[in-house]
Design an enzyme around this catalytic site. Structure first.
Site, PDB file in Angstrom:
ATOM      1  N   HIS A 139      48.090  31.796  -9.118  1.00  0.00           N
ATOM      2  CA  HIS A 139      49.241  32.389 -10.075  1.00  0.00           C
ATOM      3  C   HIS A 139      49.013  33.937  -9.690  1.00  0.00           C
ATOM      4  CE1 HIS A 139      46.099  31.142 -12.772  1.00  0.00           C
ATOM      5  NE2 HIS A 139      46.176  32.496 -13.356  1.00  0.00           N
ATOM      6  N   ASN A 176      43.549  36.056 -10.163  1.00  0.00           N
ATOM      7  CA  ASN A 176      42.074  35.751 -10.282  1.00  0.00           C
ATOM      8  C   ASN A 176      41.778  34.618  -9.409  1.00  0.00           C
ATOM      9  OD1 ASN A 176      41.392  37.706 -12.355  1.00  0.00           O
ATOM     10  ND2 ASN A 176      42.620  36.668 -13.941  1.00  0.00           N
ATOM     11  N   ASP A 186      53.275  35.038 -19.858  1.00  0.00           N
ATOM     12  CA  ASP A 186      52.227  34.636 -20.378  1.00  0.00           C
ATOM     13  C   ASP A 186      52.166  34.532 -21.718  1.00  0.00           C
ATOM     14  OD1 ASP A 186      48.911  34.855 -19.074  1.00  0.00           O
ATOM     15  OD2 ASP A 186      49.189  34.758 -21.119  1.00  0.00           O
ATOM     16  N   ILE A 187      51.420  33.246 -22.156  1.00  0.00           N
ATOM     17  CA  ILE A 187      51.371  33.042 -23.519  1.00  0.00           C
ATOM     18  C   ILE A 187      50.479  33.860 -24.466  1.00  0.00           C
ATOM     19  CG2 ILE A 187      49.300  31.347 -23.611  1.00  0.00           C
ATOM     20  CD1 ILE A 187      51.216  29.421 -24.989  1.00  0.00           C
ATOM     21  N   HIS A 241      49.492  37.507 -11.919  1.00  0.00           N
ATOM     22  CA  HIS A 241      49.935  38.154 -13.011  1.00  0.00           C
ATOM     23  C   HIS A 241      50.588  39.331 -12.744  1.00  0.00           C
ATOM     24  CE1 HIS A 241      46.699  36.024 -15.688  1.00  0.00           C
ATOM     25  NE2 HIS A 241      46.089  35.937 -14.600  1.00  0.00           N
ATOM     26  N   GLN A 249      38.903  32.763 -13.519  1.00  0.00           N
ATOM     27  CA  GLN A 249      40.324  31.906 -13.104  1.00  0.00           C
ATOM     28  C   GLN A 249      40.328  30.977 -14.295  1.00  0.00           C
ATOM     29  OE1 GLN A 249      40.988  30.487  -9.475  1.00  0.00           O
ATOM     30  NE2 GLN A 249      43.119  29.525  -9.925  1.00  0.00           N
TER      31      GLN A 249
HETATM   32  P1  5GP Z   1      43.925  33.048 -15.338  1.00  0.00           P
HETATM   33  O1  5GP Z   1      42.701  33.323 -16.112  1.00  0.00           O
HETATM   34  O2  5GP Z   1      43.579  31.803 -14.686  1.00  0.00           O
HETATM   35  O3  5GP Z   1      44.264  34.041 -14.151  1.00  0.00           O
HETATM   36  O4  5GP Z   1      45.173  33.310 -16.277  1.00  0.00           O
HETATM   37  C1  5GP Z   1      45.744  32.147 -16.761  1.00  0.00           C
HETATM   38  C2  5GP Z   1      46.526  32.716 -17.797  1.00  0.00           C
HETATM   39  O5  5GP Z   1      47.458  31.759 -18.291  1.00  0.00           O
HETATM   40  C3  5GP Z   1      46.082  33.390 -19.037  1.00  0.00           C
HETATM   41  O6  5GP Z   1      46.455  34.875 -19.122  1.00  0.00           O
HETATM   42  C4  5GP Z   1      46.903  32.594 -19.996  1.00  0.00           C
HETATM   43  O7  5GP Z   1      47.017  33.430 -21.118  1.00  0.00           O
HETATM   44  C5  5GP Z   1      48.022  31.828 -19.555  1.00  0.00           C
HETATM   45  N1  5GP Z   1      48.249  30.664 -20.064  1.00  0.00           N
HETATM   46  C6  5GP Z   1      47.386  29.413 -20.423  1.00  0.00           C
HETATM   47  N2  5GP Z   1      48.038  28.506 -20.880  1.00  0.00           N
HETATM   48  C7  5GP Z   1      49.288  28.854 -20.953  1.00  0.00           C
HETATM   49  C8  5GP Z   1      50.485  28.402 -21.261  1.00  0.00           C
HETATM   50  O8  5GP Z   1      50.485  26.921 -21.793  1.00  0.00           O
HETATM   51  N3  5GP Z   1      51.568  28.654 -21.324  1.00  0.00           N
HETATM   52  C9  5GP Z   1      51.709  30.012 -20.686  1.00  0.00           C
HETATM   53  N4  5GP Z   1      53.053  30.739 -20.646  1.00  0.00           N
HETATM   54  N5  5GP Z   1      50.763  30.649 -20.205  1.00  0.00           N
HETATM   55  C10 5GP Z   1      49.557  30.230 -20.283  1.00  0.00           C
END
Ligand code: 5GP
Length: 121
Positions: free
Chosen positions: A104, A91, A33-34, A106, A98
């Site tokens: 995805h 999420n 994760d970034i 985590h 989300q």
């Molecule tokens: P969500 O809230 O959709 O479950 O989580 C999305 C995740 O994607 C977040 O933890 C965010 O930090 C990660 N993320 C968003 N953009 C990027 C990206 O460009 N590269 C990577 N490696 N992670 C990302």
């Protein structure tokens, strides 16, 4: 369910945006994760175009479903978190915040993660 082919994870899958890869096979890609929320914070995504868990679980073929689960397991092994324990989160939708509309999971670990959630409001 509509899938946005321009979401950030679709771009990562197409190689248009780089990622720090942890594991990859025919069914899934796993990368760091970034914006990590724990010492280990890895995202595992299926290669197919699924918006969220419900879309994946209802529309993916059996080999994709099984392949993704096995890829998740191999990523957990690669991350080295089995002994210490870890948390899986997916999420889905507005209440879960989300951000990226490509299914995805985590993987979080590497420290005591505390309680699962704050108090119910
Ligand atoms: P969500 O809230 O959709 O479950 O989580 C999305 C995740 O994607 C977040 O933890 C965010 O930090 C990660 N993320 C968003 N953009 C990027 C990206 O460009 N590269 C990577 N490696 N992670 C990302």
């Amino acid at each position: 369910m509509n899938y946005d082919a321009n979401n950030i994870f679709a771009k990562i899958l197409r190689g248009e945006i780089p990622c720090k890869k942890v594991y990859e096979d025919d069914y899934a890609l796993a990368f760091h994760d970034i914006n990590p929320q724990a010492p280990v914070h890895i995202l595992v995504i299926p290669k197919g175009p699924y918006s969220n868990y419900e879309d994946f679980a209802s529309s993916a073929e059996s080999d994709e479903l099984a392949g993704f689960q096995r890829a998740l397991l191999k990523t957990i092994a690669a991350a080295g978190v089995s002994a210490g324990g870890y948390r899986l989160i997916s999420n889905c939708g507005v209440n879960a915040h989300q951000e990226v509309p490509h299914y995805h999971v985590h993987i979080l670990g590497g420290r005591d993660l505390g309680a699962m959630l704050g108090k119910a409001a």
